[in-house]
Design a protein around this motif. Sequence first.
Motif, short mmCIF file in Angstrom:
data_model
loop_
_atom_site.label_atom_id
_atom_site.label_comp_id
_atom_site.label_asym_id
_atom_site.label_seq_id
_atom_site.Cartn_x
_atom_site.Cartn_y
_atom_site.Cartn_z
N CYS A 8 0.85 -1.18 0.00
CA CYS A 8 0.00 0.00 0.00
C CYS A 8 0.89 1.24 0.00
CB CYS A 8 -0.90 0.01 1.23
SG CYS A 8 -2.07 1.38 1.23
N CYS A 9 0.74 2.08 -1.01
CA CYS A 9 1.49 3.32 -1.14
C CYS A 9 0.52 4.48 -1.16
CB CYS A 9 2.29 3.34 -2.45
SG CYS A 9 3.38 1.93 -2.64
N TYR A 10 0.94 5.61 -0.63
CA TYR A 10 0.03 6.74 -0.60
C TYR A 10 0.75 8.07 -0.81
CZ TYR A 10 1.52 7.00 4.32
OH TYR A 10 2.23 7.07 5.47
N ASP A 11 -0.02 9.03 -1.29
CA ASP A 11 0.41 10.40 -1.44
C ASP A 11 -0.73 11.27 -0.94
OD1 ASP A 11 1.59 12.78 -2.10
OD2 ASP A 11 1.29 12.57 -4.26
N ILE A 12 -0.64 11.72 0.30
CA ILE A 12 -1.70 12.45 0.96
C ILE A 12 -1.21 13.88 1.20
CG2 ILE A 12 -3.25 12.53 2.96
CD1 ILE A 12 -3.58 9.97 1.34
N SER A 13 -1.95 14.87 0.71
CA SER A 13 -1.49 16.26 0.79
C SER A 13 -1.66 16.88 2.17
CB SER A 13 -2.24 17.10 -0.25
OG SER A 13 -3.64 17.00 -0.05
N ARG A 18 -2.93 12.40 6.33
CA ARG A 18 -1.77 11.53 6.14
C ARG A 18 -1.46 10.77 7.42
NH1 ARG A 18 1.27 14.96 3.85
NH2 ARG A 18 2.19 15.78 5.74
N ASN A 19 -1.53 11.45 8.56
CA ASN A 19 -1.28 10.79 9.85
C ASN A 19 -2.32 9.72 10.15
OD1 ASN A 19 1.05 12.24 10.36
ND2 ASN A 19 -0.02 13.85 11.48
N LYS A 20 -3.59 9.98 9.78
CA LYS A 20 -4.64 8.98 10.00
C LYS A 20 -4.40 7.74 9.14
CE LYS A 20 -8.36 12.06 11.43
NZ LYS A 20 -9.70 12.59 11.12
N VAL A 21 -4.00 7.96 7.87
CA VAL A 21 -3.69 6.84 6.98
C VAL A 21 -2.49 6.08 7.53
CG1 VAL A 21 -2.83 6.23 4.68
CG2 VAL A 21 -4.71 7.86 4.93
N PHE A 22 -1.45 6.79 7.94
CA PHE A 22 -0.26 6.17 8.50
C PHE A 22 -0.61 5.30 9.71
CE2 PHE A 22 3.01 6.48 11.83
CZ PHE A 22 4.02 5.76 11.23
N LYS A 23 -1.40 5.82 10.64
CA LYS A 23 -1.77 5.06 11.84
C LYS A 23 -2.60 3.83 11.49
CE LYS A 23 -1.49 8.94 15.03
NZ LYS A 23 -2.21 9.89 15.87
N THR A 24 -3.47 3.95 10.49
CA THR A 24 -4.27 2.81 10.06
C THR A 24 -3.39 1.72 9.48
OG1 THR A 24 -6.20 4.18 9.64
CG2 THR A 24 -6.12 2.06 8.51
N LEU A 25 -2.48 2.10 8.58
CA LEU A 25 -1.61 1.11 7.94
C LEU A 25 -0.62 0.51 8.93
CD1 LEU A 25 -0.97 2.88 4.55
CD2 LEU A 25 -2.36 0.83 4.98
N LYS A 26 -0.19 1.27 9.91
CA LYS A 26 0.74 0.79 10.93
C LYS A 26 0.16 -0.42 11.67
CE LYS A 26 4.54 2.44 12.85
NZ LYS A 26 5.79 2.02 12.45
N LYS A 27 -1.18 -0.47 11.80
CA LYS A 27 -1.84 -1.58 12.49
C LYS A 27 -1.75 -2.87 11.70
CE LYS A 27 -5.21 1.45 14.69
NZ LYS A 27 -6.62 1.84 14.73
N GLN A 48 -12.16 -4.09 4.86
CA GLN A 48 -12.25 -3.19 6.01
C GLN A 48 -11.21 -2.07 5.90
OE1 GLN A 48 -11.81 -5.82 9.37
NE2 GLN A 48 -13.97 -6.41 9.34
N LEU A 49 -10.00 -2.42 5.48
CA LEU A 49 -8.95 -1.42 5.32
C LEU A 49 -9.33 -0.41 4.25
CD1 LEU A 49 -6.12 -0.31 5.92
CD2 LEU A 49 -5.21 -1.98 4.29
N GLU A 50 -9.82 -0.88 3.11
CA GLU A 50 -10.24 0.02 2.03
C GLU A 50 -11.34 0.97 2.51
OE1 GLU A 50 -11.43 -2.79 -0.93
OE2 GLU A 50 -9.48 -2.81 -1.90
N GLN A 51 -12.33 0.44 3.20
CA GLN A 51 -13.44 1.27 3.68
C GLN A 51 -12.94 2.34 4.65
OE1 GLN A 51 -16.07 -1.76 5.19
NE2 GLN A 51 -17.15 -1.97 3.24
N VAL A 56 -11.11 8.40 5.32
CA VAL A 56 -10.09 9.34 5.80
C VAL A 56 -9.64 10.31 4.71
CG1 VAL A 56 -7.73 9.49 6.69
CG2 VAL A 56 -9.26 7.72 7.55
N ILE A 57 -9.53 9.85 3.47
CA ILE A 57 -8.93 10.66 2.41
C ILE A 57 -9.97 11.55 1.72
CG2 ILE A 57 -7.13 8.96 2.02
CD1 ILE A 57 -8.60 8.13 -0.55
N ASP A 58 -9.47 12.48 0.90
CA ASP A 58 -10.37 13.28 0.07
C ASP A 58 -9.98 13.11 -1.40
OD1 ASP A 58 -8.29 15.03 -0.61
OD2 ASP A 58 -9.09 16.73 0.48
N GLU A 59 -10.64 13.86 -2.29
CA GLU A 59 -10.48 13.66 -3.73
C GLU A 59 -9.10 14.05 -4.25
OE1 GLU A 59 -11.97 17.77 -2.99
OE2 GLU A 59 -12.73 15.83 -2.40
#
Length: 92
Positions: A8-13, A18-27, A48-51, A56-59
């Motif tokens: 899973c890779c991300y680019d969150i502005s 970004r911190n919420k995504v990071f904490k979710t993936l860290k689990k 569940q992870l996708e949902q 958390v993210i926006d467009e």
Amino acid sequence: MSKKLYVCCYDISCSKRRNKVFKTLKKHQIGGQYSAYECYLTAEQKIQLEQHLLSVIDENDTIKLQVINNVENIICLGIAHMPVNTNYLYFG
């Protein structure tokens, strides 16, 4: 319960999202680098992870979740090491 390896890779502005995504993936992660994480997930955990990530993210954000079907052919360079599939999932 069959698990598959995903990267899973991300680019969150936005730092807050970004911190919420990071904490979710860290689990879920078994390894990874900044903005790229390796996760062994069941089909249900993947959904569940996708949902959760969609909530958390926006467009303007990008998240890519890619299954790795042939773990044996992963090439590791430098200090990288092969992902290890454990029989349990640790939420910490």
